[in-house]
Design an enzyme around this catalytic site. Structure first.
Site: not given
Ligand code: PGA
Length: 256
Positions: A239, A178, A100, A14-16, A102, A218, A172
């Site tokens: 991510g 993150g 997600h 997931n490159w966000k 976010e 993470s 998640e």
């Molecule tokens: P992260 O993000 O690996 O940076 O914790 C995972 C995600 O949000 O899908």
């Protein structure tokens, strides 16, 4: 462990909101070069919308698949700023991240809205990667299983038995995204098992045994192996560590 054998691992990046078109194409090309021919794991990369067309070209002919980070649950119309599942299919997108944390937190998406996205994705032959997870507060009071189950039940409303196999679930924990803090393999396994059990009760044990449940939060090349070794962890949604080919590929190698 035996049931795991029938589930091919799936590793998604997931490159966000990162990478311009050229950077995204470069990263996709590197991933293709390193793992684009292997067939032991499904690899899905999810660049921002703006880079989908470029990345689609870069991965053409390889085994890397393309995912979107979101979709809007309508085919077309007056939805300024939104992107429909049909538009994504047009760009050779096969997967879409839905729900997600976010989006739940920053854009106030509810379980009911996420359910609409799941249904819209399935209706268009896009595989939803449905994200579930509890916040730190919910985790600390011991509500993780309850919260995740509620998210799952509401997101799967009206999903038929012949559609459920096309859904990928990603657990998640919000406190792990993150933050550098991962759930321990034991904690993650407990939640994954509970998710699978809920699907078995809703549909059937046979269906549940086929569903891939990814861990996200993470994950990195150092902690990946222990998490991916757990019986109900079938892959990862990554991510930060997916933004560089080296770390992303290392995680894929841990899944093989
Ligand atoms: P992260 O993000 O690996 O940076 O914790 C995972 C995600 O949000 O899908």
């Amino acid at each position: 462990m035996k049931t795991k054998v029938i589930r091919k691992p799936l590793i998604a990046g997931n490159w966000k909101m990162n990478k311009n078109v050229q950077e995204a194409v470069n990263l996709a090309e590197e991933i293709v070069e390193k793992v684009g021919r292997q067939t032991d794991a499904n690899v899905v990369i999810c660049p921002p919308f703006t880079a989908l067309a470029g990345v689609a070209k870069a991965i053409e002919g390889s085994n890397i698949q393309l995912g979107a980070q979101n979709l809007y649950p309508a085919s077309s119309g007056a939805f300024t700023g939104e992107v429909s599942p049909e538009m994504l299919r047009d760009l050779f997108v096969t997967h879409a991240i839905v729900g997600h944390s976010e989006r739940r937190t920053l854009f106030h998406e509810t379980n009911a809205f996420i359910n609409k996205k799941v249904l819209a994705a399935l209706a268009t032959n896009l595989k939803p990667i449905l994200c579930l997870g509890e916040t730190l507060e919910q985790h600390e009071v011991g509500d993780a299983l309850k919260v995740v189950q509620q998210q799952l039940l509401e997101a799967l409303k009206d999903v038929q038995s012949n559609q459920i196999e096309n859904i990928i679930i990603a657990y998640e924990p919000v406190w792990a995204i993150g933050t550098g803090k991962t759930a321990t393999p034991t904690i993650a396994q407990e939640v994954h098992f509970h998710i699978r059990k809920t699907i078995a009760d809703l549909y059937s044990p046979a269906k549940a045994s086929k569903i891939r449940i990814l861990y996200g939060g993470s994950m990195n090349p150092t902690n990946a192996q222990a998490l991916l070794a757990m019986p109900d962890i079938d892959g990862a949604l990554i991510g930060g560590a997916a933004l560089e080919a080296k770390s992303f590929v290392k995680i894929i190698e841990n899944a093989l």
